[in-house]
Design a protein around this motif. Structure first.
Motif, mmCIF file in Angstrom:
data_model
loop_
_atom_site.group_PDB
_atom_site.id
_atom_site.type_symbol
_atom_site.label_atom_id
_atom_site.label_comp_id
_atom_site.label_asym_id
_atom_site.label_seq_id
_atom_site.Cartn_x
_atom_site.Cartn_y
_atom_site.Cartn_z
ATOM 1 N N VAL A 106 -9.459 1.487 -6.034
ATOM 2 C CA VAL A 106 -8.078 1.864 -5.750
ATOM 3 C C VAL A 106 -7.241 1.560 -6.988
ATOM 4 O O VAL A 106 -7.353 0.476 -7.564
ATOM 5 C CB VAL A 106 -7.536 1.064 -4.533
ATOM 6 N N ASP A 133 0.861 -1.174 0.000
ATOM 7 C CA ASP A 133 0.000 0.000 0.000
ATOM 8 C C ASP A 133 0.897 1.224 0.000
ATOM 9 O O ASP A 133 1.816 1.335 0.827
ATOM 10 C CB ASP A 133 -0.887 0.028 1.247
ATOM 11 N N ARG A 148 -3.065 4.657 -2.563
ATOM 12 C CA ARG A 148 -4.129 5.161 -1.695
ATOM 13 C C ARG A 148 -3.894 6.638 -1.394
ATOM 14 O O ARG A 148 -2.776 7.129 -1.462
ATOM 15 C CB ARG A 148 -4.162 4.356 -0.395
#
Length: 180
Positions: A143, A111, A166
């Motif tokens: 995403v 992430d 993100r």
């Protein structure tokens, strides 16, 4: 009976995760279809991801105890390299490499938290890295996913690395505890 069917789906899904490198969702669906084709009941309740993870751990302990720890270490090494390269985006390791259930067929999931969604793409371009762009549903929110291929000397093969881009503000909730 329903619990037994759910456990059978979980066990079959675990085999698909380990042997074919599938993610939990597609593995559960494929296992349920296979069970239904064999007449095992199309109404069997789908196992939870936690049940599948337990079955994956059992499968690894039975069939991969000698090879999986080294493969996991190799994948975590690839993850560490990418985390260092993309440190400005505050990367967090996720997926099977984070949970400790990764094998040579698993992808690395990182992430990234960016002020600007295109910043990660620009960084990859500046590094001269080829990537593919996709999207993934993350709790009802799409995403962006940037996928790169990273060589692993230890595995002797390239490893897919999925970079989930993100919003920087999502960093505050990044360390949510899971069901365990």
């Amino acid at each position: 009976m329903q619990d037994t069917l759910s456990e059978e789906i979980a066990a079959t899904a675990a085999r698909l995760v380990v042997e074919d490198g599938l993610e939990y969702g597609p593995a559960k669906a494929k296992a349920a279809r296979a069970l239904a084709r064999r007449g095992g009941g199309a109404r069997a309740p789908m196992p939870s991801s936690e049940q599948v993870e337990d079955a994956v751990r059992e499968y690894l302990a039975l069939f991969c105890a000698e090879t999986q720890p080294a493969e996991l270490a190799a994948l975590r090494e690839v993850a560490a390299q990418w985390m260092a390269r993309l440190a400005e985006f505050r990367p967090h390791l996720g997926g099977a490499a984070w949970r400790g259930t990764a094998t040579r067929l698993s992808a690395v999931h990182l992430d990234l938290y960016c002020d600007d969604a295109k910043a990660a793409e620009i960084a990859l371009l500046n590094l001269g890295v080829r990537y593919e762009v996709g999207t993934r549903d993350a709790g009802g929110t799409p995403v962006d996913v940037l996928t790169v291929s990273s060589p692993s000397r230890a595995l002797g093969m390239p490893v897919p690395v999925h970079l989930l881009v993100r919003d920087h503000d999502a960093l505050r909730g990044a360390l949510k505890p899971d069901a365990r």
